[in-house]
Design an enzyme around this catalytic site. Structure first.
Site, short mmCIF file in Angstrom:
data_model
loop_
_atom_site.label_atom_id
_atom_site.label_comp_id
_atom_site.label_asym_id
_atom_site.label_seq_id
_atom_site.Cartn_x
_atom_site.Cartn_y
_atom_site.Cartn_z
N SER A 119 58.57 -20.22 -35.71
CA SER A 119 57.91 -19.32 -34.53
C SER A 119 58.73 -18.32 -33.34
O SER A 119 59.88 -19.64 -33.50
CB SER A 119 56.37 -20.18 -34.10
OG SER A 119 55.88 -19.90 -33.32
N TYR A 142 56.23 -11.97 -33.12
CA TYR A 142 54.86 -11.64 -31.44
C TYR A 142 55.71 -10.84 -31.18
O TYR A 142 56.92 -10.34 -30.56
CB TYR A 142 54.95 -12.71 -31.03
CG TYR A 142 53.56 -14.10 -31.69
CD1 TYR A 142 52.45 -13.61 -32.20
CD2 TYR A 142 53.81 -15.79 -30.90
CE1 TYR A 142 51.37 -14.79 -32.39
CE2 TYR A 142 52.78 -16.38 -31.84
CZ TYR A 142 51.72 -15.29 -31.96
OH TYR A 142 50.87 -16.63 -32.42
N THR A 168 53.57 -10.93 -37.17
CA THR A 168 51.89 -11.53 -36.69
C THR A 168 50.88 -10.64 -35.86
O THR A 168 51.74 -10.62 -34.48
CB THR A 168 52.23 -13.21 -35.84
OG1 THR A 168 52.71 -14.30 -36.86
CG2 THR A 168 50.60 -13.65 -35.53
N LYS A 266 51.19 -10.17 -41.28
CA LYS A 266 50.12 -11.41 -41.06
C LYS A 266 49.37 -11.46 -40.23
O LYS A 266 49.48 -10.87 -38.81
CB LYS A 266 51.89 -12.96 -40.43
CG LYS A 266 50.47 -13.91 -40.14
CD LYS A 266 51.21 -15.43 -40.17
CE LYS A 266 50.17 -16.22 -40.20
NZ LYS A 266 50.18 -16.90 -38.49
N HIS A 290 44.44 -17.37 -39.04
CA HIS A 290 45.19 -18.14 -38.23
C HIS A 290 44.78 -19.06 -38.01
O HIS A 290 44.20 -19.99 -37.05
CB HIS A 290 44.93 -16.69 -36.21
CG HIS A 290 46.45 -17.14 -36.10
ND1 HIS A 290 47.69 -16.27 -35.66
CD2 HIS A 290 47.15 -18.44 -35.21
CE1 HIS A 290 48.10 -16.70 -34.86
NE2 HIS A 290 48.26 -17.88 -34.67
N ARG A 293 41.94 -19.91 -35.05
CA ARG A 293 42.30 -20.17 -33.63
C ARG A 293 41.92 -19.12 -32.93
O ARG A 293 42.19 -18.87 -31.97
CB ARG A 293 43.52 -21.14 -33.54
CG ARG A 293 44.11 -22.80 -34.27
CD ARG A 293 45.42 -22.29 -34.29
NE ARG A 293 46.31 -23.11 -33.47
CZ ARG A 293 46.28 -23.87 -32.88
NH1 ARG A 293 45.57 -24.90 -33.27
NH2 ARG A 293 47.44 -24.23 -31.84
N ASP A 321 46.72 -17.91 -46.01
CA ASP A 321 46.63 -18.84 -45.73
C ASP A 321 45.11 -19.52 -44.94
O ASP A 321 44.64 -18.57 -45.12
CB ASP A 321 48.29 -19.22 -44.53
CG ASP A 321 47.44 -18.91 -42.95
OD1 ASP A 321 46.55 -17.98 -42.83
OD2 ASP A 321 48.46 -18.83 -42.38
N SER A 322 45.11 -20.12 -44.31
CA SER A 322 43.62 -20.66 -43.33
C SER A 322 42.97 -22.08 -44.21
O SER A 322 42.39 -21.24 -44.87
CB SER A 322 43.36 -19.69 -43.01
OG SER A 322 43.94 -18.59 -41.88
N GLY A 323 43.18 -23.30 -44.03
CA GLY A 323 42.14 -24.53 -44.80
C GLY A 323 42.85 -24.71 -45.51
O GLY A 323 42.18 -25.52 -46.33
N ARG A 325 44.73 -27.68 -47.52
CA ARG A 325 44.52 -29.00 -47.56
C ARG A 325 44.46 -30.20 -48.98
O ARG A 325 45.27 -31.32 -48.95
CB ARG A 325 43.48 -30.03 -47.04
CG ARG A 325 42.76 -29.56 -45.56
CD ARG A 325 43.83 -29.17 -44.19
NE ARG A 325 43.76 -29.12 -42.95
CZ ARG A 325 43.91 -27.43 -42.74
NH1 ARG A 325 44.98 -26.44 -43.75
NH2 ARG A 325 43.23 -26.93 -41.84
N ARG A 345 48.20 -26.63 -40.59
CA ARG A 345 48.14 -27.76 -40.70
C ARG A 345 48.45 -29.04 -40.91
O ARG A 345 49.00 -29.92 -40.76
CB ARG A 345 47.23 -28.31 -39.73
CG ARG A 345 46.29 -27.02 -39.02
CD ARG A 345 44.57 -27.28 -38.65
NE ARG A 345 44.13 -26.60 -37.29
CZ ARG A 345 44.14 -25.27 -37.34
NH1 ARG A 345 44.42 -24.80 -38.91
NH2 ARG A 345 43.00 -24.52 -36.17
C1 LIG Z 1 49.16 -25.47 -33.89
C2 LIG Z 1 49.29 -24.46 -34.60
C3 LIG Z 1 50.08 -22.91 -34.09
C4 LIG Z 1 50.50 -22.16 -34.74
N1 LIG Z 1 51.19 -21.14 -34.14
C5 LIG Z 1 51.42 -19.86 -34.94
C6 LIG Z 1 52.87 -19.55 -34.14
O1 LIG Z 1 53.61 -19.44 -33.61
N2 LIG Z 1 52.83 -17.76 -34.73
C7 LIG Z 1 51.95 -17.64 -36.26
O2 LIG Z 1 51.69 -16.20 -37.14
N3 LIG Z 1 50.78 -18.59 -36.33
C8 LIG Z 1 50.23 -19.73 -35.97
N4 LIG Z 1 49.85 -20.78 -36.36
C9 LIG Z 1 49.03 -20.31 -37.36
C10 LIG Z 1 49.35 -20.80 -38.65
O3 LIG Z 1 51.05 -19.66 -38.60
C11 LIG Z 1 48.45 -20.37 -40.12
O4 LIG Z 1 48.12 -19.12 -40.02
C12 LIG Z 1 47.55 -21.40 -39.81
O5 LIG Z 1 47.40 -22.49 -39.28
C13 LIG Z 1 47.25 -21.51 -40.76
O6 LIG Z 1 45.56 -22.44 -41.76
P1 LIG Z 1 46.12 -23.93 -41.63
O7 LIG Z 1 46.06 -24.55 -40.23
O8 LIG Z 1 44.34 -24.36 -41.59
O9 LIG Z 1 46.84 -24.43 -42.91
C14 LIG Z 1 49.63 -22.16 -36.00
C15 LIG Z 1 48.71 -22.58 -36.21
C16 LIG Z 1 48.35 -24.05 -35.37
C17 LIG Z 1 47.99 -25.40 -36.35
#
Ligand SMILES: Cc1cc2nc3c(=O)[nH]c(=O)nc-3n(C[C@H](O)[C@H](O)[C@H](O)COP(=O)(O)O)c2cc1C
Length: 395
Positions: A119, A142, A168, A266, A290, A293, A321-323, A325, A345
């Site tokens: 990141s 970023y 991103t 992204k 994301h 988030r 991505d996203s979810g 596990r 995560r």
């Molecule tokens: C703690 C945390 C920090 C994150 N920081 C960034 C980041 O700095 N840049 C970014 O593009 N995505 C960031 N993300 C998003 C992740 O790259 C990714 O899109 C997301 O975690 C995918 O979902 P998942 O956690 O369910 O696998 C972050 C996610 C988490 C959980």
């Protein structure tokens, strides 16, 4: 009376059988405000929950009596072989979970032949990760109000050998993660309850805060005023850093000019945006919300995947991505047209549960599950997966 499954209550990595078990260990090892930073989603967390619900609502249709004894899960990604269809998603402030957390995850990924994405808001300098980790390194970007930060990251990442830039696009207007915010009085200032939580976790307090000093945004430190370098209270600090930076599709052309290697966008979710990325000469996209988030009530990437893959699957590398596990989640995404899957995560739970060994365990679990499911659905390789193997359980 219905028979109830007992929840996992172990503390040792060796007892964990899946990502959910690692999450349980992680939750016990770090203070609640740190766990909530990793875990939380925006607002009512509809997006966060929706990501899981959308993946769980898909069912696999196996082909039986196929000899898959020689199966493998290797893929080609940007012309090079990956030993699994996984990429580590960029996550900010890994150093809050484990000292040198970025390096720990990068090493775990390198050991398993999986690309690691660092990141912009990492707690280690990109040069240090590159010199110590090995493996395939990708850099996340970023673009903030001060464009010099992005230029600096691109130049340094190119010089340090990062092979792919992940721009991103979905965090300029930062998601409101309310239960994370409630843990702080102000950016970098935990409230009394959080301070007491830290005291209840002496190992974490000593290893993460005292022995190595408070984690900082090392990558961009030179551009931050002295009071804003600490990475404690991440969501609050990053909100300020990214607030309303005026970025648009025009910046993709600017980045393309400044970045000589593979470029991935992204935060794409619509078919129109995916086509735009292809038209602007990008190499790939990450279909992502994301991890729930940012925008709440956002569509789950898996639900957009078939339409996006049909339109740009031959022009772009599609990562989802996203979810994610479970190995079944990965297989579903690949079957519906993703070329690879990013995990956020899942690996962080491993990192928080046991440092580099924990991250390795998380990735190892996913790889084992992918291998098993691939065989169970009757495929010998990722190339044999296809939409014919998936149907909605909602119908
Ligand atoms: C703690 C945390 C920090 C994150 N920081 C960034 C980041 O700095 N840049 C970014 O593009 N995505 C960031 N993300 C998003 C992740 O790259 C990714 O899109 C997301 O975690 C995918 O979902 P998942 O956690 O369910 O696998 C972050 C996610 C988490 C959980």
């Amino acid at each position: 009376m219905a028979w109830k499954r007992r929840p996992f209550s172990g503390r040792r990595l060796s007892r964990a059988l899946n990502i959910a078990d690692l999450r349980e260990i992680a939750q016990r090892r770090v203070p609640a405000f740190v766990f909530e930073y990793v875990e939380g989603g925006a607002e009512d967390e509809l997006t966060l929950r929706g990501n899981r619900e959308a993946l769980e609502a898909l069912r696999l249709i196996p082909n039986t009596l196929v000899d898959t004894s020689a199966r493998h899960q290797r893929i080609q990604l940007f012309g090079r072989e990956c030993s699994a269809p996984l990429i580590i998603a960029p996550t900010a402030i890994n150093g809050m979970l484990e000292p040198d957390g970025d390096l720990a995850v990068a090493r775990a990924a390198a050991g398993l032949g999986i690309p690691f994405t660092l990141s912009t808001l990492s707690t280690m300098r990109l040069e240090d990760v590159a010199s110590k980790a090995g493996g395939r390194l990708w850099m996340q970007l970023y673009v903030m109000k001060n464009r010099r930060i992005a230029e600096d990251i691109m130049q340094r990442a190119a010089a340090a050998g990062y092979e792919t830039l992940v721009f991103t696009t979905d965090a300029t207007i930062f998601g409101s993660r309310e239960w994370d915010q409630r843990n702080y009085r102000a950016p970098g200032r935990p409230n009394l309850v959080s301070l007491l939580e830290a005291l209840r976790h002496p190992r974490w307090l000593f290893e993460v805060l005292l022995r190595n000093g408070v984690p900082r945004f090392r990558n961009i430190e030179a551009f931050l005023p002295p009071g804003k370098r600490d990475a404690i209270g991440g969501s609050l600090v990053t909100t300020e850093l990214l607030r309303n930076a005026p970025i648009s599709w025009e910046d993709v052309a600017w980045i393309r000019k400044n970045w000589p290697r593979k470029l991935v966008i992204k935060g794409v979710l619509s078919v129109a945006d995916a086509e735009r990325a292809a038209d602007l000469d990008c190499d790939g996209i990450v279909l992502s919300n994301h991890g729930g988030r940012q925008l709440d009530s956002c569509v789950a990437p898996i639900d957009m995947l078939p339409a996006v893959a049909a339109k740009v699957g031959k022009r772009l590398t599609i990562i989802m991505d996203s979810g994610v596990r479970r190995g079944t989640d990965v297989i579903k995404a690949l079957a519906l047209g993703a070329h690879a899957v990013m995990v956020g995560r899942a690996t962080l739970y491993g990192l928080a549960a046991g440092g580099e060994a924990g991250a390795r365990r998380a990735l190892g679990m996913l790889c084992e599950e992918i291998d098993r499911v691939l065989g169970q659905v009757g495929c010998r390789s990722i190339a044999e997966l296809g939409p014919h193997l998936v149907r909605s359980a909602r119908r």
